[in-house]
Design an enzyme around this catalytic site. Structure first.
Site, short mmCIF file in Angstrom:
data_model
loop_
_atom_site.label_atom_id
_atom_site.label_comp_id
_atom_site.label_asym_id
_atom_site.label_seq_id
_atom_site.Cartn_x
_atom_site.Cartn_y
_atom_site.Cartn_z
N ASP A 177 35.42 61.18 38.39
CA ASP A 177 36.74 61.32 39.05
C ASP A 177 37.05 62.80 39.31
O ASP A 177 37.59 63.17 40.34
CB ASP A 177 37.85 60.77 38.16
N GLU A 210 35.05 65.23 39.86
CA GLU A 210 34.30 65.77 41.01
C GLU A 210 34.91 65.31 42.33
O GLU A 210 35.02 66.07 43.28
CB GLU A 210 32.83 65.35 40.92
N TYR A 211 35.32 64.05 42.34
CA TYR A 211 36.00 63.54 43.55
C TYR A 211 37.25 64.38 43.81
O TYR A 211 37.50 64.82 44.94
CB TYR A 211 36.37 62.05 43.37
N ASP A 212 38.03 64.61 42.75
CA ASP A 212 39.27 65.38 42.90
C ASP A 212 39.00 66.76 43.46
O ASP A 212 39.75 67.28 44.28
CB ASP A 212 39.99 65.52 41.55
N GLU A 227 32.61 29.91 51.78
CA GLU A 227 33.08 31.09 51.04
C GLU A 227 34.38 30.74 50.34
O GLU A 227 35.02 29.73 50.68
CB GLU A 227 33.28 32.27 52.01
N LYS A 265 38.29 30.53 49.24
CA LYS A 265 39.57 30.64 49.92
C LYS A 265 40.45 31.52 49.03
O LYS A 265 40.89 31.09 47.96
CB LYS A 265 40.18 29.26 50.11
N ASP A 298 43.42 33.58 47.49
CA ASP A 298 44.84 33.22 47.40
C ASP A 298 45.70 34.48 47.35
O ASP A 298 46.10 34.95 46.29
CB ASP A 298 45.04 32.37 46.14
N ARG A 314 50.74 38.14 58.52
CA ARG A 314 50.54 36.94 59.33
C ARG A 314 51.82 36.58 60.09
O ARG A 314 51.77 36.16 61.25
CB ARG A 314 50.12 35.79 58.42
N TYR A 329 37.40 38.40 56.00
CA TYR A 329 36.52 37.24 56.19
C TYR A 329 36.47 36.70 57.61
O TYR A 329 35.87 35.66 57.85
CB TYR A 329 36.92 36.11 55.24
N LYS A 361 32.84 27.01 57.17
CA LYS A 361 32.88 27.43 58.56
C LYS A 361 31.54 27.12 59.23
O LYS A 361 30.49 27.33 58.61
CB LYS A 361 33.15 28.94 58.66
N LYS A 365 40.51 22.20 49.23
CA LYS A 365 41.50 22.70 48.26
C LYS A 365 41.16 22.22 46.85
O LYS A 365 40.90 21.04 46.64
CB LYS A 365 42.89 22.19 48.64
N CYS A 389 75.47 34.98 19.49
CA CYS A 389 74.08 34.78 19.07
C CYS A 389 73.90 33.37 18.50
O CYS A 389 74.67 32.96 17.62
CB CYS A 389 73.72 35.83 18.01
N CYS A 397 73.07 34.15 14.44
CA CYS A 397 74.02 34.78 13.50
C CYS A 397 75.44 34.77 14.04
O CYS A 397 76.37 35.24 13.38
CB CYS A 397 73.59 36.20 13.17
N CYS A 428 71.61 40.46 20.92
CA CYS A 428 72.36 40.36 19.68
C CYS A 428 72.16 41.72 19.01
O CYS A 428 71.03 42.15 18.80
CB CYS A 428 71.76 39.25 18.82
N CYS A 467 70.38 40.21 11.77
CA CYS A 467 70.35 38.80 12.22
C CYS A 467 69.03 38.18 11.76
O CYS A 467 67.96 38.75 11.98
CB CYS A 467 70.48 38.76 13.73
S1 IVH Z 1 39.51 31.72 57.91
C1 IVH Z 1 40.68 30.93 62.26
N1 IVH Z 1 38.67 32.23 55.53
O1 IVH Z 1 43.95 30.58 54.27
C2 IVH Z 1 40.36 30.87 60.81
N2 IVH Z 1 41.00 31.91 55.83
O2 IVH Z 1 45.34 28.08 54.92
C3 IVH Z 1 41.02 31.91 60.04
N3 IVH Z 1 42.33 32.22 53.76
O3 IVH Z 1 45.72 31.70 57.06
C4 IVH Z 1 41.08 31.68 58.60
N4 IVH Z 1 40.62 32.69 52.44
O4 IVH Z 1 45.23 33.43 55.19
C5 IVH Z 1 39.75 31.96 56.27
N5 IVH Z 1 37.76 32.75 53.45
C6 IVH Z 1 38.82 32.49 54.21
C7 IVH Z 1 40.13 32.46 53.67
C8 IVH Z 1 41.20 32.16 54.52
C9 IVH Z 1 41.95 32.55 52.51
C10 IVH Z 1 43.73 31.96 54.15
C11 IVH Z 1 44.14 32.57 55.45
C12 IVH Z 1 44.63 31.40 56.29
C13 IVH Z 1 44.94 30.38 55.26
C14 IVH Z 1 44.86 29.00 55.83
#
Ligand code: IVH
Length: 698
Positions: free
Chosen positions: A55, A57-59, A135, A137, A139, A158, A248, A317, A341, A435, A438, A453, A458
């Site tokens: 770190d 060195e980066y600094d 891949e 999803k 969250d 979005r 993604y 996909k 899901k 409380c 007490c 309290c 107490c």
């Molecule tokens: S693809 C046109 N890939 O899930 C396709 N979405 O419920 C674009 N999300 O709005 C989405 N991981 O915000 C894609 N590996 C992933 C994702 C992903 C999370 C979210 C994304 C999307 C929502 C849909």
């Protein structure tokens, strides 16, 4: 043109050149080279989590760039690493139009849904079998970014899918988003890419701990934390919260016939990775046919808890981009992708009653008793609802239907009530004025959310203080569980902290359920605790705002606990991380004669209230050395081993990096060991080697 980061030698050379010389860059070209070296190291640190320089060195390099740009403001470029910081508050977020609408995904919940979807997709494509890319999803909060001529020019949320908020300034504070990315290498001049902004589970827990310490209600899940943070007014605050982005999807690029543009989704992910983004190249899998897709989805659902961030499913996909294009989309979602899901970690339940608990600092915490529900592997029946403001904000009433969430291994939370389901029989939650234990009047600071309290005697507070004092991270008196303490207190055998060391074990032996063996174990554990290091005792005292780390800082600063009594608030504020609030709390503790008297009693009872020599960080054999343990240790518990290191003046690190000196490897060590092998300066030790090192044999 910007370089991709696979040419490590080139960047190492650049770095060494700039570290060697004390002079500043003399022209624009040299300045850009210095920037490229810095960008490379940001990439190693924030994207790969595998830094190559310290770190410090980066600094040094960063300061060099800053000084150059200060002398030559006309050499500054918008994608300079210095340009992540320094912008003013976001006045209001501009509404911007997405190049291509941000669509949702169709959802599936089981294997049958996927089989059905694959059949329709094959019909549409006119193929016997389709190649899919699977891949996670992620969250978090969706983000869309535009790069023009390799420069980040706009980031947006979005929003409603058509328009979002312009969050460019905030996104620059996310350190794994490159300000400059070499899409031109692929013949691409303009591109819109999409992904998710996340807060890792670890950062989320730390963030919530901070909120709780401030008396604020914690957030329900990392997704809320990420989406709240990304739209904050103050970019500096965004920078502090350790957000990360994973990309993604490419929604658009120009020219459409770009010479080296990828033709598959997997290759698109690879392109983004090569341009310096975090994309799921290591998490994705390309397979043929739906059976393999289903297998991968189930395999990942099992792994879900092991990941450093939250995922709520998988996304499948069509891999071929031409095929994607020909399959097209509905107004709601693409036909070439579907989300699988995972089982929800949310459930609805009924709020049956609210109990008010008194903590060791007198804070009154309302706890919701709910109809027991099974979420993410555990049954939840009690949930903290934090304070009066939380009850108001979530509009909670007794009898309400409530949505409960347990994110990963995180403590369950009430996400919201469902007022639309009310029958009219619900009852308002009345916060007590006195409380519940007490009965003394409760008090609230005007700028705080917590009622307290104030009666330090107490019963509830006294018992909670004893429980904290003996707990694992404080004096660690094993076999002195919460139930025992409550029982001894009720029977008058234990009334305060010094009472632990005056306990009449003969009396305890007469109680039902206490055999000679358990009494002797208890006695031994109490006796041994007298030798615990000073920082454990300080933490055990339960001084407000003094957590484990602060207790260590205080122990290092004091020869004896009574040195702390003599320190003024100003003296205390000289110590690391001690601000006015913490200093006032410590000084307040020692200003109370009851507390000082308690410490004197503890001293008379034989407790060690002074700093032992081996605990002095500067003096130990491991002073200045860093350690990390991995795999399952056979000879000691990990916490014991870590304590040995700390006692000898060493430091435990959170992960493998160039800063690490020793990696101690137990059985079944995994990725940490692999990573450490790639950094020659790290010494890899077996447990035996470590023991030898401890006993000065090496
Ligand atoms: S693809 C046109 N890939 O899930 C396709 N979405 O419920 C674009 N999300 O709005 C989405 N991981 O915000 C894609 N590996 C992933 C994702 C992903 C999370 C979210 C994304 C999307 C929502 C849909």
């Amino acid at each position: 043109m910007t370089k991709t980061y696979d040419d490590i030698r080139h960047f190492e050379h650049l770095t060494n050149e700039w570290l060697k010389t004390t002079t500043l860059p003399e022209n624009k070209h040299q300045t850009e080279e210095l920037r490229n070296a810095l960008r490379f190291h940001e990439y190693r640190y924030y994207v790969l989590d595998n830094p190559l320089i310290a770190d410090r060195e980066y600094d040094l390099l960063y300061k060099k760039l800053e000084a150059t740009e200060k002398q030559h403001p006309d050499w500054v470029t918008p994608d300079s690493p210095t340009q992540r910081v320094g912008s003013a508050l976001n006045a209001a977020f501009l509404t911007v139009q997405h190049m291509v609408p941000m669509l949702s995904l169709e959802n599936s919940y089981n294997a049958a849904d996927l089989v059905d979807w694959d059949r329709k997709a094959r019909e549409l494509a006119g193929l016997e079998e389709i190649e899919y890319c699977i891949e996670p999803k992620f969250d978090g909060a969706g983000i869309s970014m535009i790069y023009e001529n390799d420069m980040l020019v706009r980031s947006a949320t979005r929003g409603d899918g058509v328009q979002g908020d312009d969050i460019t300034t905030n996104s620059k504070r996310i350190r794994n988003i490159p300000l400059n990315a070499a899409f031109s290498k692929y013949g691409i001049t303009s591109i819109e890419i999409r992904g998710e902004v996340l807060m890792s589970k670890k950062s989320f827990e730390a963030f919530n701990r901070g909120l709780t310490e401030e008396g604020l209600p914690p957030l329900a899940n990392p997704r809320n934390a990420a989406s709240g943070t990304i739209r904050m007014k103050d970019p500096a605050e965004v920078g502090k919260r350790n957000l990360e982005a994973i990309l993604y999807h490419v929604s658009y690029f120009q020219p459409a016939n770009a010479s080296h543009a990828p033709h598959s989704h997997a290759a698109m992910l690879q392109m983004m990775w090569d341009c310096g983004f975090r994309s799921p190249v290591n998490e994705m899998k390309v397979v043929k046919g739906i059976a393999a897709v289903i297998e991968q989805c189930h395999a990942y659902e099992m792994k879900r808890d092991e990941l450093p961030y939250e995922i709520d499913g998988m996304v499948i996909k069509v891999n071929d981009l031409h095929l994607q294009e020909s399959m097209g989309m509905t107004t709601h979602h693409p036909r070439w992708a579907i989300a699988f899901k995972f089982k929800a970690r949310q459930a609805t339940s009924k709020l049956l009653a609210v109990e008010f608990q008194v903590g060791r600092t007198g804070a009154i915490t309302p706890v919701a008793k709910i109809d027991p529900v099974f979420i993410g592997g555990v049954t939840v029946s009690s949930i903290s609802i934090h304070n009066q403001d939380f009850i108001k904000e979530k509009d909670l009433m007794i009898g309400d239907t409530v949505l409960v969430e347990r994110a990963g291994d995180v403590i369950p939370q009430i996400v919201r009530s469902q007022p639309e389901q009310r029958t009219g029989h619900e009852k308002t939650i009345h916060f007590p004025k006195h409380c519940p234990v007490c009965e003394s009047q409760l008090y609230k600071e005007p700028d705080e959310a917590v009622w307290r309290c104030l009666n330090a005697e107490c019963e509830a507070q006294v018992v909670e203080r004893i429980i904290h004092f003996v707990s694992k991270d404080a004096m660690d008196i094993r076999s002195f569980g919460e139930q025992h303490i409550r029982r001894f207190y009720q029977l008058g055998l234990l009334r305060d902290i010094p009472g632990i060391y005056k306990i009449n074990f003969a009396e305890i032996g007469k109680l039902e359920g206490y055999g000679a063996k358990s009494v002797s174990n208890l006695q031994q554990a109490v006796e041994q605790s007298k030798k615990q290091p000073l920082h454990r005792l300080i933490f055990g005292l339960g001084i407000r705002h003094v957590g484990e780390t602060m207790a260590k800082t205080l122990a290092r600063a004091a020869q004896s606990i009574f040195d702390l009594e003599r320190m003024t608030e100003d003296d205390l504020m000289q110590l690391e991380d001690v601000g006015p609030k913490v200093a006032a709390s410590i000084a307040g503790f020692f200003a109370n004669p009851h507390n000082v008297d308690m410490l004197r009693q503890l001293k008379q009872l034989g407790l060690q209230l002074t700093q032992t020599q081996e605990a002095k960080v500067s003096g130990g054999d491991f002073a200045g050395k860093t350690f990390l343990f991995t795999g399952s240790l056979q000879q000691f518990k990990r916490s014991q081993a870590e304590e040995l290191v700390e006692k000898a003046g060493g430091q435990i690190l959170g992960g493998v990096s160039i800063k690490l000196n020793y990696l101690v490897v137990g059985e079944d060590a995994g990725s940490k060991l692999e990573k450490a092998k790639k950094i020659p300066s790290i010494k890899i030790l077996s447990e035996e080697d470590f023991l030898k090192l401890l006993s000065h044999d090496q």
